[in-house]
Write a protein that holds these residues in place. Structure first.
Motif, PDB file in Angstrom:
ATOM      1  N   UNK A   1      63.447 128.498  60.893  1.00  0.00           N
ATOM      2  CA  UNK A   1      63.679 129.743  60.573  1.00  0.00           C
ATOM      3  C   UNK A   1      64.894 129.526  59.697  1.00  0.00           C
ATOM      4  N   UNK A   2      65.112 130.471  58.903  1.00  0.00           N
ATOM      5  CA  UNK A   2      66.421 130.682  57.986  1.00  0.00           C
ATOM      6  C   UNK A   2      67.681 130.539  59.114  1.00  0.00           C
ATOM      7  N   UNK A   3      68.713 130.026  58.226  1.00  0.00           N
ATOM      8  CA  UNK A   3      70.235 129.793  59.129  1.00  0.00           C
ATOM      9  C   UNK A   3      70.239 128.606  59.992  1.00  0.00           C
ATOM     10  N   UNK A   4      69.258 127.681  59.857  1.00  0.00           N
ATOM     11  CA  UNK A   4      69.167 126.474  60.885  1.00  0.00           C
ATOM     12  C   UNK A   4      68.744 126.869  62.061  1.00  0.00           C
ATOM     13  N   UNK A   5      67.793 127.852  62.356  1.00  0.00           N
ATOM     14  CA  UNK A   5      67.153 128.056  63.546  1.00  0.00           C
ATOM     15  C   UNK A   5      65.869 127.762  63.690  1.00  0.00           C
ATOM     16  N   UNK A   6      65.344 127.687  64.958  1.00  0.00           N
ATOM     17  CA  UNK A   6      64.039 127.216  65.263  1.00  0.00           C
ATOM     18  C   UNK A   6      63.263 128.373  66.205  1.00  0.00           C
ATOM     19  N   UNK A   7      62.068 128.840  65.811  1.00  0.00           N
ATOM     20  CA  UNK A   7      61.671 129.741  66.662  1.00  0.00           C
ATOM     21  C   UNK A   7      60.449 129.230  67.362  1.00  0.00           C
ATOM     22  N   UNK A   8      60.290 129.432  68.703  1.00  0.00           N
ATOM     23  CA  UNK A   8      59.126 129.002  69.612  1.00  0.00           C
ATOM     24  C   UNK A   8      58.342 130.039  69.966  1.00  0.00           C
ATOM     25  N   UNK A   9      57.120 130.005  69.530  1.00  0.00           N
ATOM     26  CA  UNK A   9      56.127 131.066  69.797  1.00  0.00           C
ATOM     27  C   UNK A   9      55.260 130.500  70.914  1.00  0.00           C
ATOM     28  N   UNK A  10      55.094 131.388  72.069  1.00  0.00           N
ATOM     29  CA  UNK A  10      54.224 130.983  73.261  1.00  0.00           C
ATOM     30  C   UNK A  10      53.229 132.227  73.240  1.00  0.00           C
ATOM     31  N   UNK A  11      51.905 131.619  73.821  1.00  0.00           N
ATOM     32  CA  UNK A  11      50.980 132.643  73.925  1.00  0.00           C
ATOM     33  C   UNK A  11      50.265 132.063  75.408  1.00  0.00           C
ATOM     34  N   UNK A  12      50.063 133.069  76.211  1.00  0.00           N
ATOM     35  CA  UNK A  12      49.120 132.700  77.520  1.00  0.00           C
ATOM     36  C   UNK A  12      47.591 133.240  77.005  1.00  0.00           C
ATOM     37  N   UNK A  13      46.770 132.314  77.438  1.00  0.00           N
ATOM     38  CA  UNK A  13      45.204 132.420  76.956  1.00  0.00           C
ATOM     39  C   UNK A  13      44.244 132.625  78.270  1.00  0.00           C
ATOM     40  N   UNK A  14      43.375 133.204  78.081  1.00  0.00           N
ATOM     41  CA  UNK A  14      42.286 132.979  79.084  1.00  0.00           C
ATOM     42  C   UNK A  14      41.203 131.803  78.662  1.00  0.00           C
ATOM     43  N   UNK A  15      40.591 131.538  79.472  1.00  0.00           N
ATOM     44  CA  UNK A  15      39.581 130.404  79.097  1.00  0.00           C
ATOM     45  C   UNK A  15      38.727 130.673  77.982  1.00  0.00           C
ATOM     46  N   UNK A  16      38.561 131.785  77.488  1.00  0.00           N
ATOM     47  CA  UNK A  16      37.826 131.783  76.233  1.00  0.00           C
ATOM     48  C   UNK A  16      38.530 131.728  74.961  1.00  0.00           C
TER      49      UNK A  16
ATOM     50  N   UNK B   1      41.104 133.825  74.385  1.00  0.00           N
ATOM     51  CA  UNK B   1      41.613 135.296  73.844  1.00  0.00           C
ATOM     52  C   UNK B   1      43.233 135.261  74.407  1.00  0.00           C
ATOM     53  N   UNK B   2      44.124 135.731  73.687  1.00  0.00           N
ATOM     54  CA  UNK B   2      45.496 135.802  74.175  1.00  0.00           C
ATOM     55  C   UNK B   2      45.718 136.893  75.407  1.00  0.00           C
ATOM     56  N   UNK B   3      46.304 136.553  76.214  1.00  0.00           N
ATOM     57  CA  UNK B   3      46.518 137.705  77.375  1.00  0.00           C
ATOM     58  C   UNK B   3      48.017 138.235  77.200  1.00  0.00           C
ATOM     59  N   UNK B   4      48.907 137.511  76.689  1.00  0.00           N
ATOM     60  CA  UNK B   4      50.353 137.884  76.653  1.00  0.00           C
ATOM     61  C   UNK B   4      51.048 136.850  75.789  1.00  0.00           C
ATOM     62  N   UNK B   5      51.861 137.181  75.117  1.00  0.00           N
ATOM     63  CA  UNK B   5      52.650 136.378  74.088  1.00  0.00           C
ATOM     64  C   UNK B   5      54.212 136.606  73.820  1.00  0.00           C
ATOM     65  N   UNK B   6      55.064 135.776  73.359  1.00  0.00           N
ATOM     66  CA  UNK B   6      56.576 135.892  73.258  1.00  0.00           C
ATOM     67  C   UNK B   6      57.036 134.952  72.309  1.00  0.00           C
ATOM     68  N   UNK B   7      57.990 135.156  71.646  1.00  0.00           N
ATOM     69  CA  UNK B   7      58.905 133.909  71.038  1.00  0.00           C
ATOM     70  C   UNK B   7      60.508 134.193  71.219  1.00  0.00           C
ATOM     71  N   UNK B   8      60.939 133.280  70.879  1.00  0.00           N
ATOM     72  CA  UNK B   8      62.451 133.028  70.944  1.00  0.00           C
ATOM     73  C   UNK B   8      62.790 132.091  69.706  1.00  0.00           C
ATOM     74  N   UNK B   9      63.978 132.446  69.359  1.00  0.00           N
ATOM     75  CA  UNK B   9      64.703 131.792  68.319  1.00  0.00           C
ATOM     76  C   UNK B   9      66.158 131.181  68.749  1.00  0.00           C
ATOM     77  N   UNK B  10      66.288 129.797  68.562  1.00  0.00           N
ATOM     78  CA  UNK B  10      67.508 129.341  68.944  1.00  0.00           C
ATOM     79  C   UNK B  10      67.892 128.088  67.781  1.00  0.00           C
ATOM     80  N   UNK B  11      69.326 127.974  67.809  1.00  0.00           N
ATOM     81  CA  UNK B  11      69.666 127.134  66.737  1.00  0.00           C
ATOM     82  C   UNK B  11      69.115 125.733  66.815  1.00  0.00           C
ATOM     83  N   UNK B  12      68.611 125.304  65.866  1.00  0.00           N
ATOM     84  CA  UNK B  12      68.005 123.845  65.626  1.00  0.00           C
ATOM     85  C   UNK B  12      68.882 122.944  66.366  1.00  0.00           C
ATOM     86  N   UNK B  13      70.076 122.839  66.570  1.00  0.00           N
ATOM     87  CA  UNK B  13      70.815 121.841  67.085  1.00  0.00           C
ATOM     88  C   UNK B  13      70.668 121.941  68.776  1.00  0.00           C
TER      89      UNK B  13
END
Length: 196
Positions: free
Chosen positions: A113-128, A130-142
């Motif tokens: 991400x801009x400004x030396x950041x990193x985004x982690x996107x997570x998704x919980x999926x069922x066996x097919x 299909x996404x059940x829920x998702x979230x993301x968070x941003x932290x400094x790359x360091x």
């Protein structure tokens, strides 16, 4: 002869008791469980990285999350080695679920991400897949360790939502608390895997 029969019977009983105890500790993954999509049969797929410099961190976060989930009673978690053949996204999520007999899968992606950041996107999926829920968070790359630990907490919240159970995951506190050293270890592991 009677002593030999008695010893054989004792060994058989002890072996049966051991197998029964192990089965109670961690439920076995069965074809029936996979067919019914048992949500407690869980796999963490190796996270994608939008940038090759983030690939070792993505692998490290994936493996730390897998270890943390494996400590949760009532979950049967596929090992990192079990999902490694599917690394790189060549197979669809539903085909991976069938191959490893998982009813719930966690996928993720790291991107700069801009400004030396990193985004982690997570998704919980069922066996097919299909996404059940998702979230993301941003932290400094360091702050790779904060990204790892906060990613584990975020995944725990998704799993709680999916399974309706209390899941308290401990961040991987063993080893270094130095983010730069941890990233160097992850890069070394990535080079070792590439050489296999």
């Amino acid at each position: 002869a009677l002593v030999g029969v008695a010893v054989a019977a004792l060994v058989g009983v002890a072996g049966g008791a051991y197998a029964w105890t192990r089965a109670r500790e961690r439920p076995a993954v069965t074809a029936d469980a996979a067919a019914t999509g048992d949500a407690r049969q869980l796999a963490v797929l190796y996270f994608d990285a939008a940038d090759s410099a983030l690939a070792p961190v993505a692998d490290g976060v994936t493996e730390a999350l897998t270890r943390a989930l494996d400590e949760v009673p009532g979950l049967s978690v596929v090992s990192s080695g079990g999902v490694r053949p599917f690394r790189g996204g060549a197979a669809t999520v539903d085909s991976v679920a069938r191959a490893v007999h998982a009813g719930t899968l966690i996928t993720g992606r790291l991107e700069p991400e801009a400004g030396g950041q990193v985004r982690l996107s997570l998704a919980l999926r069922d066996a097919s897949g299909a996404p059940f829920a998702d979230t993301s968070l941003v932290r400094p790359s360091a702050a790779a360790l904060a990204l790892r630990d906060d990613g584990i907490d975020a995944a725990a919240a998704l799993v709680r939502r999916r399974l309706g159970a209390e899941v308290a995951l401990r961040a991987s506190r063993a080893g270094t608390r130095n983010a730069e050293a941890w990233v160097l270890v992850q890069r070394g592991l990535a080079r070792a895997r590439a050489a296999e």
